[in-house]
Enzyme design. Structure first.
Site, PDB file in Angstrom:
ATOM      1  N   ASN A 178    -140.591  12.678  10.257  1.00  0.00           N
ATOM      2  CA  ASN A 178    -140.832  12.401   8.840  1.00  0.00           C
ATOM      3  C   ASN A 178    -141.417  13.674   8.238  1.00  0.00           C
ATOM      4  OD1 ASN A 178    -141.633  11.564   6.337  1.00  0.00           O
ATOM      5  ND2 ASN A 178    -143.128  10.043   7.058  1.00  0.00           N
ATOM      6  N   TRP A 179    -140.583  14.357   7.465  1.00  0.00           N
ATOM      7  CA  TRP A 179    -141.025  15.651   6.921  1.00  0.00           C
ATOM      8  C   TRP A 179    -141.941  15.485   5.707  1.00  0.00           C
ATOM      9  CZ3 TRP A 179    -137.846  20.768   7.086  1.00  0.00           C
ATOM     10  CH2 TRP A 179    -137.648  21.126   8.424  1.00  0.00           C
ATOM     11  N   LYS A 180    -142.099  14.249   5.228  1.00  0.00           N
ATOM     12  CA  LYS A 180    -142.965  14.000   4.063  1.00  0.00           C
ATOM     13  C   LYS A 180    -142.612  15.000   2.952  1.00  0.00           C
ATOM     14  CE  LYS A 180    -146.256  11.913   7.182  1.00  0.00           C
ATOM     15  NZ  LYS A 180    -147.629  11.590   7.513  1.00  0.00           N
ATOM     16  N   HIS A 192    -143.759   3.273   4.309  1.00  0.00           N
ATOM     17  CA  HIS A 192    -144.759   4.163   4.915  1.00  0.00           C
ATOM     18  C   HIS A 192    -146.117   3.918   4.246  1.00  0.00           C
ATOM     19  CE1 HIS A 192    -146.914   7.684   6.230  1.00  0.00           C
ATOM     20  NE2 HIS A 192    -146.000   7.817   7.178  1.00  0.00           N
ATOM     21  N   GLU A 249    -148.348   5.835   3.332  1.00  0.00           N
ATOM     22  CA  GLU A 249    -148.677   6.747   2.221  1.00  0.00           C
ATOM     23  C   GLU A 249    -148.073   6.229   0.918  1.00  0.00           C
ATOM     24  OE1 GLU A 249    -147.377  10.380   4.098  1.00  0.00           O
ATOM     25  OE2 GLU A 249    -149.066  10.249   5.485  1.00  0.00           O
ATOM     26  N   GLU A 288    -147.623   2.432  12.756  1.00  0.00           N
ATOM     27  CA  GLU A 288    -148.373   3.642  12.427  1.00  0.00           C
ATOM     28  C   GLU A 288    -149.771   3.262  11.943  1.00  0.00           C
ATOM     29  OE1 GLU A 288    -145.478   7.138  11.540  1.00  0.00           O
ATOM     30  OE2 GLU A 288    -146.054   6.180   9.677  1.00  0.00           O
ATOM     31  N   GLY A 310    -152.051  12.000  10.975  1.00  0.00           N
ATOM     32  CA  GLY A 310    -152.531  13.334  10.606  1.00  0.00           C
ATOM     33  C   GLY A 310    -153.966  13.616  11.000  1.00  0.00           C
ATOM     34  N   SER A 329    -150.053  11.041  14.858  1.00  0.00           N
ATOM     35  CA  SER A 329    -150.543  12.135  15.711  1.00  0.00           C
ATOM     36  C   SER A 329    -149.791  12.254  17.041  1.00  0.00           C
ATOM     37  CB  SER A 329    -152.054  12.005  15.945  1.00  0.00           C
ATOM     38  OG  SER A 329    -152.750  12.116  14.720  1.00  0.00           O
ATOM     39  N   GLY A 333    -144.814  13.017  12.271  1.00  0.00           N
ATOM     40  CA  GLY A 333    -145.030  13.747  11.028  1.00  0.00           C
ATOM     41  C   GLY A 333    -145.135  15.242  11.282  1.00  0.00           C
ATOM     42  N   GLY A 334    -146.352  15.744  11.298  1.00  0.00           N
ATOM     43  CA  GLY A 334    -146.605  17.191  11.384  1.00  0.00           C
ATOM     44  C   GLY A 334    -145.853  17.898  12.499  1.00  0.00           C
TER      45      GLY A 334
HETATM   46  P1  13P Z   1    -148.478  12.662  11.918  1.00  0.00           P
HETATM   47  O1  13P Z   1    -147.526  12.744  13.098  1.00  0.00           O
HETATM   48  O2  13P Z   1    -148.592  13.960  11.177  1.00  0.00           O
HETATM   49  O3  13P Z   1    -149.772  12.047  12.291  1.00  0.00           O
HETATM   50  O4  13P Z   1    -147.788  11.665  10.846  1.00  0.00           O
HETATM   51  C1  13P Z   1    -147.336  10.440  11.287  1.00  0.00           C
HETATM   52  C2  13P Z   1    -146.544   9.825  10.201  1.00  0.00           C
HETATM   53  O5  13P Z   1    -147.078   9.423   9.186  1.00  0.00           O
HETATM   54  C3  13P Z   1    -145.089   9.719  10.411  1.00  0.00           C
HETATM   55  O6  13P Z   1    -144.499   8.901   9.460  1.00  0.00           O
END
Ligand code: 13P
Length: 257
Positions: free
Chosen positions: A10-12, A93, A95, A164, A170, A209, A230-231
């Site tokens: 997920n590149w957000k 998600h 967020e 999640e 994160g 994470s 994510g990251g």
């Molecule tokens: P991180 O892997 O950066 O913690 O993010 C997880 C995420 O929200 C994937 O959708």
């Protein structure tokens, strides 16, 4: 039943034209792991360029509107995602649930719209830290599942759930294997209660994470059928070891008593 693992990035809100080379590097290397499904969910505006750059590799969106079309300024429909070359999308998600105040009912309608259009769906659920601290994590997850699951699912391979925990996103914090296992088992129970036997086919991913250093341990947890990353999905050097760990988990299945 062991399901084929899905590792999705997920590149957000990351990704410009200059990142297409990184997407290509990830896609090229991912082809070396046919036993794992790999996907990258990129910003909507990058989907078309990304899917042209890596034909045959799964590029997804990060959200979709539930309406087919209409007066919804700034929104993107399932048909638009498909038209741009996406094969899947994330919905729900945390967020977006927080910032866009998306309800479980919104998430359900989005999932239904995407599936109806032929897109795969990764539907996210997960608790706040205060839920976990008050021993309410599983209850919260179950409620999100019960209210958010799409009613009509023609192809259960196209639906995945991502657990999640919000406090793990994160932050570098990860639940224990037992906590992940407990939640994934509860989600599996709800899937089977809702859909019957086909609920066994729905993949349950863990997200929050996930890194090269913890991926192997996470993939060894029962009922973990992949990861939403994510990251660590933003570049090949961080992401590919996670794909590799998923492939290794396939090669070394858990002993089932
Ligand atoms: P991180 O892997 O950066 O913690 O993010 C997880 C995420 O929200 C994937 O959708």
């Amino acid at each position: 039943m062991a399901l084929k693992k899905l590792v999705a990035g997920n590149w957000k809100m990351h990704g410009l034209s200059s990142d297409l080379a990184e997407i290509k590097a990830i896609a090229d290397a991912a082809r070396g792991y046919p036993e794992v499904d790999v996907a990258l969910c990129v910003p909507a505006i990058l989907i078309e360029r990304a899917s042209r750059a890596v034909p045959g590799f799964a590029i997804g969106g990060q959200d979709v509107h539930f309406a087919e079309k209409g007066a919804h300024t700034g929104c993107v429909s399932a048909a638009m995602l498909l038209d741009a070359g996406a094969t899947l999308t994330i919905v729900g998600h945390s967020e977006r649930r927080e910032a866009q105040r998306e309800s479980d009912e919104d998430v359900q309608a989005k999932a239904e719209a995407a599936l109806e259009c032929g897109l795969g769906v990764i539907l996210c659920v997960g608790e706040h830290l205060f839920d976990r601290e008050n021993a309410k994590a599983v209850e919260v997850g179950e409620l999100q599942i019960d209210h958010g699951l799409p009613d009509e699912v023609a192809d259960f391979d196209k639906l995945a759930i991502a657990y999640e925990p919000i406090w793990a996103i994160g932050t570098g914090k990860v639940p224990t294997a037992d906590e992940i296992s407990e939640m994934h088992a509860a989600i599996r129970d709800r899937l089977v209660a809702t859909y019957g036997e086909p609920g066994q086919q729905v993949r349950i991913l863990y997200g929050g994470s996930v890194k090269a250093a913890n991926a192997a341990e996470i993939f060894s947890v029962p009922d973990v059928d992949g990861a939403l990353v994510g990251g660590a999905s933003l570049n090949a050097a961080d992401f590919l070891p996670i794909v590799e760990a998923a492939a290794a988990a396939v090669e070394a299945p858990r002993a089932i008593a």
